[in-house]
Design an enzyme around this catalytic site. Structure first.
Site, short mmCIF file in Angstrom:
data_model
loop_
_atom_site.label_atom_id
_atom_site.label_comp_id
_atom_site.label_asym_id
_atom_site.label_seq_id
_atom_site.Cartn_x
_atom_site.Cartn_y
_atom_site.Cartn_z
N ASP A 1 19.76 -37.30 -10.32
CA ASP A 1 18.47 -37.98 -10.12
C ASP A 1 18.45 -39.16 -11.08
O ASP A 1 18.21 -38.99 -12.28
CB ASP A 1 17.33 -37.01 -10.43
CG ASP A 1 15.97 -37.67 -10.21
OD1 ASP A 1 15.87 -38.59 -9.38
OD2 ASP A 1 15.00 -37.24 -10.87
N GLU B 1 20.14 -39.11 -5.47
CA GLU B 1 18.89 -39.35 -4.75
C GLU B 1 18.82 -40.82 -4.36
O GLU B 1 19.03 -41.71 -5.16
CB GLU B 1 17.69 -38.98 -5.62
CG GLU B 1 16.38 -39.05 -4.84
CD GLU B 1 15.28 -38.20 -5.47
OE1 GLU B 1 15.37 -36.95 -5.37
OE2 GLU B 1 14.34 -38.76 -6.04
N ASP C 1 13.72 -33.24 -14.93
CA ASP C 1 14.72 -34.17 -14.38
C ASP C 1 16.03 -33.44 -14.09
O ASP C 1 16.71 -33.73 -13.11
CB ASP C 1 15.00 -35.32 -15.36
CG ASP C 1 13.75 -36.12 -15.66
OD1 ASP C 1 13.36 -36.94 -14.82
OD2 ASP C 1 13.15 -35.90 -16.73
#
Lengths: 178, 178
Positions: A7, A68, A141
């Site tokens: 991410d 992502e 995260d």
């Protein structure tokens, strides 16, 4: 198959490494975050992200990197800065000849929690469940990175509930890169 | 001082390498473009940009890399993709411990052509004049890279008209990386 999910973020890049066995069972190898110093110039922050990802690649030898996708950024300035971080991550993967898969946030939510409108908490809860962890990966995260890795694991073949249930619980191996 | 100026782009990244001597005289070392294949995945295009810039760094040994800043992107999608390309370029510089300077488009126009509202043609004309070239660098992306390098040369000390005039004209050494 070992999947590294990432991410991307300029300040905090979360990652999760997930192993998928032949039967479809998934387990967490490690997860963590790469943090950069907000007072550093952007070029140095990108170097920290790049070298942090390279460190994880060298330690865990994934077969694929799932990132992502990020076409949802609210404004051009945010998108530009995020693009730099994604660029550093894609480069770390491609310079090692690793394939890169991209998943939109809604795809990740849908794959892990069954609906593209799942909340962050629902995703974290399902990550914990699917990987039989005692608690969701922290910080969030890192959990996001794990969710992206899981999405790639599920993209080719969905593990059966039986195969998940047959595996004994095992503790999370958390690790913070840098 | 050797300055590598770069105008980042996902499709075409222009660059120019300019040498500034003690007296302030500037001369073109080389310029060119790094082109990427529009049909390739973004990760591979970033690798092409990264490796193209690394090739120029290894051949010309600049002391500093000057990059056009890009907070003017019209929309988030454009900015995101441009951010990836800039990330690859900043990484190539910072992984070699080279300092990175950033200049806004208006700063480049102002430094090279005297006004932040100069047209592309005016900038190209002045690049040709300042470097005593027979014609402006082609393609225009390469000329943009040269203009950014010149901007950095002029940022610390403006060469006098005398020092420019005293140097004999010399041909442009153009080179396309890749």
């Amino acid at each position: 198959m070992i999947v590294l999910g990432i991410d991307p973020g300029t300040a905090t890049t979360g990652y999760g490494v997930v192993a998928r066995e032949g039967g479809g069972a998934v387990s967490l190898v490690e997860c963590g975050v790469v943090r950069t110093d907000a007072t550093s110039p952007l070029a140095l922050r990108l170097r920290t992200i790049f070298e942090g990802v390279v460190e994880v690649l060298e330690r865990t030898h994934p077969d694929v990197v799932a990132v992502e996708s990020a076409f949802y950024a609210k404004n051009a300035r945010t998108a530009l800065v995020l693009g730099h971080a994604r660029g550093a991550i894609l480069l770390a993967a491609t310079l090692r000849d690793l394939p890169v898969a991209e998943y939109a946030p809604a795809e990740v939510k849908s794959a892990v929690a069954g609906t593209g409108r799942a909340t962050k908490e629902q995703v974290q809860f399902m990550v914990q469940r699917l990987l039989r962890l005692k608690e969701p990966p922290r910080p969030s995260d890192a959990a996001d990175g794990v969710a992206i890795a899981l999405t790639h694991c599920f993209a080719s073949s969905l593990p059966t509930i039986a195969s998940l249930a047959l595996r004994p619980p095992r503790p999370s191996v958390e690790r913070l890169a840098r």
